[in-house]
Design an enzyme around this catalytic site. Structure first.
Site, PDB file in Angstrom:
ATOM      1  N   HIS A 302       0.805  -1.290   0.055  1.00 59.52           N
ATOM      2  CA  HIS A 302      -0.042   0.043   0.134  1.00 59.52           C
ATOM      3  C   HIS A 302       0.839   1.226   0.043  1.00 59.52           C
ATOM      4  O   HIS A 302       1.621   1.511   0.779  1.00 59.52           O
ATOM      5  CB  HIS A 302      -0.922  -0.063   1.315  1.00 59.52           C
ATOM      6  CG  HIS A 302      -1.693  -0.986   1.148  1.00 59.52           C
ATOM      7  ND1 HIS A 302      -2.366  -1.662   2.321  1.00 59.52           N
ATOM      8  CD2 HIS A 302      -2.514  -1.725   0.251  1.00 59.52           C
ATOM      9  CE1 HIS A 302      -3.015  -2.406   2.293  1.00 59.52           C
ATOM     10  NE2 HIS A 302      -3.643  -2.540   0.831  1.00 59.52           N
ATOM     11  N   LEU A 479       4.037   0.389   4.399  1.00 57.76           N
ATOM     12  CA  LEU A 479       4.774  -0.604   4.967  1.00 57.76           C
ATOM     13  C   LEU A 479       4.015  -1.931   5.273  1.00 57.76           C
ATOM     14  O   LEU A 479       3.794  -2.491   6.339  1.00 57.76           O
ATOM     15  CB  LEU A 479       5.415  -0.207   6.422  1.00 57.76           C
ATOM     16  CG  LEU A 479       6.280   1.092   6.570  1.00 57.76           C
ATOM     17  CD1 LEU A 479       6.444   1.701   7.891  1.00 57.76           C
ATOM     18  CD2 LEU A 479       7.280   0.853   5.831  1.00 57.76           C
ATOM     19  N   HIS A 480       3.384  -2.255   4.288  1.00 60.38           N
ATOM     20  CA  HIS A 480       2.585  -3.333   4.107  1.00 60.38           C
ATOM     21  C   HIS A 480       2.852  -4.302   3.150  1.00 60.38           C
ATOM     22  O   HIS A 480       2.155  -4.821   1.978  1.00 60.38           O
ATOM     23  CB  HIS A 480       1.085  -3.416   3.922  1.00 60.38           C
ATOM     24  CG  HIS A 480       0.516  -2.199   4.902  1.00 60.38           C
ATOM     25  ND1 HIS A 480      -0.527  -1.327   4.791  1.00 60.38           N
ATOM     26  CD2 HIS A 480       0.924  -1.909   6.274  1.00 60.38           C
ATOM     27  CE1 HIS A 480      -0.753  -0.667   5.941  1.00 60.38           C
ATOM     28  NE2 HIS A 480       0.161  -1.313   6.818  1.00 60.38           N
ATOM     29  N   PRO A 481       4.152  -4.671   2.804  1.00 64.14           N
ATOM     30  CA  PRO A 481       4.643  -5.712   1.726  1.00 64.14           C
ATOM     31  C   PRO A 481       4.145  -7.014   2.034  1.00 64.14           C
ATOM     32  O   PRO A 481       3.952  -7.552   3.178  1.00 64.14           O
ATOM     33  CB  PRO A 481       6.148  -5.756   1.751  1.00 64.14           C
ATOM     34  CG  PRO A 481       6.571  -5.359   3.333  1.00 64.14           C
ATOM     35  CD  PRO A 481       5.302  -4.574   3.675  1.00 64.14           C
TER      36      PRO A 481
END
Length: 560
Positions: A302, A479-481
């Protein structure tokens, strides 16, 4: 804590003491006949470390080599070739020890989407819901959607500032609903948020799951242990090779190895171990154990921006940024666990659809009574702003896809991260819609008594082209890999959805955000913890929790 591992074989070696690894360690070690070892490359999350445990200090670890692995993407072709900084937790608890403590399950239809893929039917919402409930203690109360007896204590944001009242009024003026619980029956709308905070202190996965289990004699933990590769006998994983600090490589044997390193480190370790695209591995002279071309592919994330306003009234948290205020804030938190240090600031927000053709929300909002970036930096000219507030906004379902690929046989060389942000027409269209929706909310009458004008991006950014130029220049990762070793049964999947085993090899499983088939609508910590809870039963051979078919809100059927 075990330090000499020579000659010992564990039932489970868990690689990564982050979010999923901590949960698995707790659940798997509950069987006293099974021995479990957790290997964490980062250091301990010491009790005295205020930068971890004080919620408001969350900006300090990001960018610090003591807490953060400090990744960067490759030059992003649709973002002016700039590298996007990507923080990952370098400490026990992983990113749950440095994140924003926001607890979002995602939309129930996310899991219906998962289940629609071949072989994925057991990951529909009805099968995931009981695991969400098992892991949480929702302080706002339980119902058919929420749990009250789990290790993850969830405090709901107070949202006491008058700015939150204005925000909730403004979204309604803009035509969007209020909902009682974005993690309950109806995600669509705006509400106070659940947060992983317990009595004014961060509740990481390590503190919620791992520490209560460490007293068990069958659970060992070793920090500062960098795993270099998985060991194989043919196509069976037999253990791992790791390096403790600056010492020499050591080996530990295991009946099963479970990778919980996250969406960057899990595909990296698989590739280093000879599991991945054979052409790419051979180019680096890595012996191929199994050709699995989906390893490191399908990367999702995201992206977000901050729309910030200067505030005309002294009702924001902006003064808490002043240096002379910090000793008093620290005193109140250290001795009473209250005050400005006890909040993560992400106390409210919501989810909406960017247009009427979208079946369920594709935009996420976080509202903060402060104008500051995630890393703690101020907006341009921010040092002159006495009071400010902001919204974090970004699309949740970008169809851009990237990759994680190693470039060296050295495990300490970071892999190449290619996200391909803004690379598709849908992605760019949803970004334009997102900014227009946000400005409509912040421009509603309810904010008239507070706004002194938009400071980011500013009045000069108006046209669709200018919006995209600003996003390309200013956006950063939320920070949503995820999704780099996705579950599934097709040729590009990596993990078996019924067992969490890596396709084509034995004795090796994956459980972390990399196994997601698609990124969820919201922050990904809660879905990762649900996956770990469910995976623990799959790995241990326990009877899975029975499905709970609670009816949830669907906009297209008007179940309001």
């Amino acid at each position: 804590m075990t330090r000499n591992l020579t000659g010992k074989t564990y039932d489970y070696v868990i690689v990564g003491g982050g979010s999923a690894g901590c949960a698995l360690a707790n659940r798997l070690s509950a069987d006293p006949t099974k021995s479990v070892l957790v290997l964490e490359a980062g250091r301990r999350d010491y009790k005295w470390d205020v930068f971890i445990h004080m919620p408001a200090a969350l900006a300090f670890p990001i960018g610090s080599k003591f807490y953060d692995w400090k990744y960067e993407s490759e030059p992003e072709p649709f973002m002016n070739g700039r590298r996007v900084y990507h923080a990952r937790g370098k400490v026990l608890g992983g990113s749950s020890s440095i994140n924003g403590m926001i607890f979002q399950r995602g939309n129930p239809l996310d899991y219906e989407r998962w289940a629609a893929d071949p072989g994925m039917s057991s990951w529909d919402y009805a099968h995931c819901l009981p695991y969400f409930k098992r892991m949480e203690s929702c302080m706002a109360g339980g119902d058919e959607f929420r749990g009250t007896k789990g290790p993850l204590v969830l405090e709901r944001g107070a949202a006491a500032s008058p700015l939150f009242d204005a925000f909730f009024e403004s979204v309604q003026q803009a035509g969007y609903p209020i909902t009682s619980d974005v993690n309950g029956y109806q995600q669509e709308g705006f509400a106070k948020f659940d947060r992983n905070i317990k009595k004014g202190r961060r509740l990481s996965a390590a503190r919620a799951y791992l520490y209560p289990a460490l007293k068990r004699p069958n659970l060992d933990l070793l920090c500062r242990a960098m795993v270099n590769r998985v060991l194989f006998d043919g196509k069976r994983a037999t253990g791992v090779e790791f390096t403790k600090g600056r010492g020499k490589p050591q080996q530990v044997m295991a009946r099963e190895v479970i990778l919980c390193g996250g969406s960057i480190n899990t595909p990296q370790l698989l590739q280093l171990s000879g599991v991945g695209n054979s052409d790419e591995l051979q180019a680096l002279n890595i012996p191929v154990v199994h050709h699995l071309p989906g390893v490191g592919e399908h990367l999702q994330d995201h992206l977000e921006v901050y729309i910030q306003h200067s505030c005309s009234q002294p009702v924001t948290q902006q003064p808490s940024l002043k240096m002379w205020k910090r000793p008093w804030i620290g005193f109140l938190w250290l001795f009473f666990r209250r005050g400005a240090g006890a909040t993560n600031h992400f106390e409210a927000g919501g989810f909406v659809r960017s247009n009427d053709d979208v079946k369920y929300p594709n935009l996420m909002f976080h509202f903060l009574p402060i104008a500051i970036r995630y890393d703690g930096s101020l907006p341009p000219g921010g040092e002159k702003i006495e009071h400010g507030y902001q919204v974090h906004i970004g699309p949740m379902y970008s169809d851009s896809r990237g990759s994680v690929k190693i470039t060296s046989r050295d495990p300490r060389v970071k892999p190449a991260l290619r996200f391909n942000y803004l690379s598709t027409a849908q992605d760019r269209r949803e970004w334009i819609e997102a900014i227009h929706v946000t400005r409509r909310i912040l421009g509603a009458q309810a904010f008239a008594a507070f706004s002194k004008g938009e400071i980011s991006p500013g009045a000069e950014v108006q046209t669709d082209e200018q919006i995209l130029e600003w996003v390309a220049k200013d956006a950063e990762t939320a920070l949503h890999p995820s999704c780099t070793c996705r579950m599934g049964t097709d040729d590009m999947s990596v993990v078996d959805p019924l067992t969490m085993k890596v396709h084509g090899v034995e004795g090796l499983r994956v459980c972390d955000a990399s196994a997601m088939p698609y990124v969820t609508n919201g922050n990904i910590y809660a879905p990762v913890m649900m996956m770990a809870e469910k995976a623990a039963d799959l790995i241990a051979g326990n009877e899975p929790l029975p499905a709970e078919r609670a009816e949830f809100y669907r906009h297209d059927t008007h179940h309001a």
